[in-house]
Design a protein around this motif. Structure first.
Motif, short mmCIF file in Angstrom:
data_model
loop_
_atom_site.label_atom_id
_atom_site.label_comp_id
_atom_site.label_asym_id
_atom_site.label_seq_id
_atom_site.Cartn_x
_atom_site.Cartn_y
_atom_site.Cartn_z
N PHE A 67 0.89 -1.17 0.00
CA PHE A 67 0.00 0.00 0.00
C PHE A 67 0.92 1.22 0.00
O PHE A 67 1.66 1.43 0.96
N LYS A 68 0.85 1.99 -1.07
CA LYS A 68 1.90 2.99 -1.30
C LYS A 68 1.32 4.38 -1.50
O LYS A 68 0.47 4.60 -2.36
N ALA A 69 1.85 5.34 -0.72
CA ALA A 69 1.47 6.74 -0.92
C ALA A 69 2.33 7.31 -2.05
O ALA A 69 3.38 6.75 -2.36
N PRO A 70 1.91 8.44 -2.65
CA PRO A 70 2.70 8.99 -3.76
C PRO A 70 4.07 9.48 -3.30
O PRO A 70 4.24 9.85 -2.13
N ILE A 71 5.01 9.45 -4.21
CA ILE A 71 6.37 9.93 -3.89
C ILE A 71 6.78 11.02 -4.88
O ILE A 71 6.17 11.16 -5.94
N THR A 72 7.81 11.75 -4.51
CA THR A 72 8.36 12.77 -5.40
C THR A 72 9.59 12.20 -6.07
O THR A 72 10.48 11.70 -5.39
N LEU A 82 10.57 5.15 -9.52
CA LEU A 82 10.39 4.01 -8.61
C LEU A 82 9.13 3.22 -8.96
O LEU A 82 9.09 1.99 -8.88
N ASN A 83 8.09 3.95 -9.36
CA ASN A 83 6.84 3.26 -9.71
C ASN A 83 7.06 2.26 -10.82
O ASN A 83 6.62 1.11 -10.75
N VAL A 84 7.74 2.72 -11.88
CA VAL A 84 7.97 1.83 -13.02
C VAL A 84 8.85 0.66 -12.58
O VAL A 84 8.58 -0.50 -12.90
N ILE A 261 -4.05 7.62 -7.87
CA ILE A 261 -3.45 7.85 -9.20
C ILE A 261 -2.63 9.14 -9.21
O ILE A 261 -1.77 9.32 -10.05
N HIS A 262 -2.90 10.04 -8.25
CA HIS A 262 -2.21 11.34 -8.31
C HIS A 262 -0.81 11.26 -7.70
O HIS A 262 -0.41 10.24 -7.13
N GLY A 263 -0.09 12.38 -7.79
CA GLY A 263 1.27 12.46 -7.27
C GLY A 263 1.31 13.05 -5.87
O GLY A 263 0.28 13.10 -5.18
N SER A 264 2.50 13.51 -5.49
CA SER A 264 2.73 13.93 -4.10
C SER A 264 2.30 15.36 -3.80
O SER A 264 2.46 15.84 -2.68
N ALA A 265 1.76 16.07 -4.80
CA ALA A 265 1.21 17.43 -4.65
C ALA A 265 2.03 18.28 -3.67
O ALA A 265 1.49 18.75 -2.66
N PRO A 266 3.32 18.52 -3.96
CA PRO A 266 4.18 19.21 -2.97
C PRO A 266 3.68 20.59 -2.56
O PRO A 266 3.92 21.02 -1.43
N ALA A 274 -5.16 18.03 1.86
CA ALA A 274 -5.27 17.14 0.69
C ALA A 274 -6.47 16.20 0.85
O ALA A 274 -6.89 15.87 1.96
N ASN A 275 -6.99 15.77 -0.29
CA ASN A 275 -8.09 14.82 -0.30
C ASN A 275 -7.51 13.39 -0.20
O ASN A 275 -6.76 12.97 -1.08
N PRO A 276 -7.86 12.64 0.83
CA PRO A 276 -7.30 11.29 0.94
C PRO A 276 -8.08 10.25 0.13
O PRO A 276 -7.75 9.06 0.15
P1 NAD Z 1 0.16 15.78 -8.66
O1 NAD Z 1 -0.81 14.70 -8.96
O2 NAD Z 1 0.96 15.64 -7.43
O3 NAD Z 1 -0.65 17.16 -8.59
C1 NAD Z 1 -1.44 17.67 -9.66
C2 NAD Z 1 -2.44 18.70 -9.13
O4 NAD Z 1 -3.47 18.01 -8.40
C3 NAD Z 1 -1.83 19.69 -8.13
O5 NAD Z 1 -2.51 20.91 -8.29
C4 NAD Z 1 -2.16 19.09 -6.78
O6 NAD Z 1 -2.23 20.05 -5.76
C5 NAD Z 1 -3.52 18.44 -7.05
N1 NAD Z 1 -3.72 17.24 -6.22
C6 NAD Z 1 -3.13 16.02 -6.39
N2 NAD Z 1 -3.55 15.17 -5.46
C7 NAD Z 1 -4.41 15.84 -4.68
C8 NAD Z 1 -5.15 15.48 -3.53
N3 NAD Z 1 -5.10 14.25 -3.02
N4 NAD Z 1 -5.93 16.42 -2.96
C9 NAD Z 1 -6.01 17.65 -3.48
N5 NAD Z 1 -5.34 18.06 -4.57
C10 NAD Z 1 -4.53 17.16 -5.16
O7 NAD Z 1 1.09 15.93 -9.94
P2 NAD Z 1 2.43 16.76 -10.16
O8 NAD Z 1 2.33 18.08 -9.46
O9 NAD Z 1 2.66 16.70 -11.61
O10 NAD Z 1 3.57 15.88 -9.49
C11 NAD Z 1 4.11 16.11 -8.20
C12 NAD Z 1 5.12 15.03 -7.86
O11 NAD Z 1 4.45 13.77 -7.76
C13 NAD Z 1 6.23 14.83 -8.91
O12 NAD Z 1 7.46 14.65 -8.23
C14 NAD Z 1 5.85 13.55 -9.62
O13 NAD Z 1 6.99 12.87 -10.08
C15 NAD Z 1 5.18 12.78 -8.50
N6 NAD Z 1 4.20 11.76 -8.95
C16 NAD Z 1 4.17 10.62 -8.21
C17 NAD Z 1 3.23 9.65 -8.51
C18 NAD Z 1 3.21 8.41 -7.67
O14 NAD Z 1 3.97 8.29 -6.72
N7 NAD Z 1 2.36 7.45 -7.98
C19 NAD Z 1 2.32 9.83 -9.56
C20 NAD Z 1 2.36 11.03 -10.29
C21 NAD Z 1 3.31 12.01 -9.96
#
Ligand code: NAD
Length: 480
Positions: A67-72, A82-84, A261-266, A274-276
């Motif tokens: 079970f994996k949270a998004p990473i940067t 890392l995902n690939v 499916i989303h990333g780490s939204a830094p 953030a929306n979980p």
């Molecule tokens: P992202 O999905 O992190 O964010 C895209 C947009 O959606 C941003 O505006 C963000 O604030 C918003 N968002 C994303 N998830 C949200 C949530 N749970 N709640 C509210 N808003 C949310 O994409 P990005 O900005 O292109 O990438 C950021 C980092 O994440 C990069 O380092 C990228 O490599 C990494 N990434 C990781 C994964 C993974 O670990 N599976 C997938 C995609 C991107």
């Protein structure tokens, strides 16, 4: 029954949404024994270019469920995704991404959308085999294998059948890539015959993607090669209302990984906003995979009840439907409070008592006769003059057992009788074929290459041309 699961809290919003999701899953009775590992940015920066420490692979392999949270992924060269790496190392060949609208509680232009994207997860352009071959040209290899294709297509049909869905759409670009995408499409058509109860269709990816963005409600299950699946699933998730809502399962024969499916939204990290939901829905897919279907159902229904009660995180807030804007942790508390409740406006989710595990058996393929027809020799050659190159090659290879048939530049025939308007780079594909019914061997190709090198020309790579039975295993040049 308690079950061990490897957990990674990831980067950015990862720790916040993982904590919220695990709290909900455990409160619902998931009974998970958590085995944490650290992955992502910190690990990359400690010099592990794959983003994971060597010793943690053992946990992933032994626990089997991740079970994996998004990473940067740090920007810049040298760092591998890392995902690939995880998907390919653990053989997680099927990526399943359900994308469903939560209308009217989450704003969307597509209120009836309810699709599942099944993406091939291991091959295609994601093999990551890239080369710079000349001053001007870079190359990425697109690999489509017979077993890889059969596995994902059989998985998609079995998944559709088990989920009680009715239709599968395949999307490829086989009007252009007749061998690679063509194989994917042909395999889809062939396996479809074993499932007459499931409706099937095929779209060329460009118009198919447009159609999905316009009328997504017309799609049910969609199966695609890796790159198209990656792009389409993000588009699909976005048009349901938020990328923060969709979960993703990566399924293999032994192991599986679940994530959002989303990333780490830094930019919103550390703010508890953030929306979980995306990770939580990944968690629901995980519970179903583990056979904890009733717990999965309980979580999903409580989550739907929370959303329809207007309890929303910032990303999905809307004047008309939001009753209360909540933080990440408050959202988790609200879902927990509703565990055991069914949604009143959304349809209540009901999963069968048990999940059917998908087992794929690959078909037998007797080997067909493979004949060597010739070779494509790729050269770096600076003057943009195809006729000059053609003349040099003809002169150098007069005594060889193969003769020059054509030269292409970026796939277009430029010799003999090229069009002077065609723009040429410094990268030339020179096709040599055998004369008539002659049988040629590897040593004839070596002899040919020796003559070319001795004429002062620079070979950058070669591709043998084979026929398999009556079928040519290579494409014609454009304009040939
Ligand atoms: P992202 O999905 O992190 O964010 C895209 C947009 O959606 C941003 O505006 C963000 O604030 C918003 N968002 C994303 N998830 C949200 C949530 N749970 N709640 C509210 N808003 C949310 O994409 P990005 O900005 O292109 O990438 C950021 C980092 O994440 C990069 O380092 C990228 O490599 C990494 N990434 C990781 C994964 C993974 O670990 N599976 C997938 C995609 C991107």
């Amino acid at each position: 029954m308690s079950q061990k699961v490897t957990v990674a809290y990831g980067d950015g919003i990862g720790p916040e949404i993982m904590e919220a999701s695990l709290k909900i899953l455990q409160a619902a009775g998931a009974d998970l024994i958590l085995d944490s590992i650290e992955i992502g940015e910190k690990v990359y920066k400690q010099g592990h270019t794959s983003g994971i420490r060597e010793e943690d692979w053992e946990k992933l392999v032994n626990n089997k469920i991740f079970f994996k949270a998004p990473i940067t992924t740090p920007q810049g060269g040298g760092y591998k995704s890392l995902n690939v790496t995880i998907r390919k190392t653990l053989g997680l060949y099927a990526n399943v991404r359900p994308v469903k609208s939560l209308y009217p509680f989450v704003k969307t232009k597509h209120p009836k959308m309810d699709a599942i994207i099944v993406r091939e997860n291991e091959e295609d352009l994601y093999a990551g085999i890239e080369h710079r071959q000349t001053q001007e040209v870079y190359q990425c290899l697109k690999l489509i294998s017979r077993p890889g294709t059969e596995k994902i297509i059989r998985f998609a049909f079995e998944y559709t059948k088990n989920a009680g869905r009715k239709k599968i759409t395949c999307m490829t670009k086989d009007n252009i890539m007749k061998l690679t995408d063509g194989h994917f499409h042909k395999t889809f058509d062939k396996i479809a015959q074993e499932y007459p109860e499931i409706e099937v269709d095929h779209w060329i990816i460009d118009i198919g993607a447009a159609k999905l963005a316009d009328t997504p409600e017309e799609f049910d299950v969609i199966v695609l090669p890796n790159l198209y699946g990656d792009i389409l699933s993000d588009i699909a998730a976005q048009i349901t209302g938020s990328v923060g809502l969709a979960g993703s399962a990566n399924i293999g024969t032994q192991c599986a990984m679940f994530e959002a499916i989303h990333g780490s939204a830094p930019t919103i990290a550390g703010q508890n906003i953030a929306n979980p939901s995306g990770l939580l829905m990944g968690g629901v897919q995980m519970l179903n995979y583990m056979g904890k279907n009733k717990v999965a159902e309980k979580v999903e229904n409580a989550w739907l009840a929370t959303i329809e009660d207007g309890i929303h995180t910032a990303d999905i807030c809307d004047e008309q439907t939001t009753q209360k804007k909540v933080s990440t942790s408050e959202f988790a508390e609200e879902v927990i409070r509703r565990l055991g409740q069914a949604p009143k406006k959304f349809t209540e989710v009901k999963y069968p008592e048990e999940s059917k595990k998908i087992q794929i058996h690959l078909s037998e393929h007797p080997a067909v006769e493979k004949t060597l027809d010739g070779v494509d020799i790729f050269l770096a050659f600076e003057p943009r003059e195809p006729n000059l190159l053609g003349e040099k090659l003809v002169a150098a290879t007069q005594a060889a057992r193969l003769s020059l048939e054509m030269i292409t530049n970026r796939g277009v025939k430029v010799y003999p009788k090229g069009n002077p308007l065609t723009f040429c780079t410094d990268h030339w594909r020179c096709r040599f074929t055998k004369n008539g019914a002659e049988v040629i061997q590897g040593s004839d190709l070596v002899d040919l290459q020796r003559r070319i090198v001795e004429a002062g020309l620079e070979i950058i790579k070669t591709e043998n041309l084979y026929s398999f039975g009556d079928e040519k295993g290579y494409s014609l040049g454009q304009g040939q």
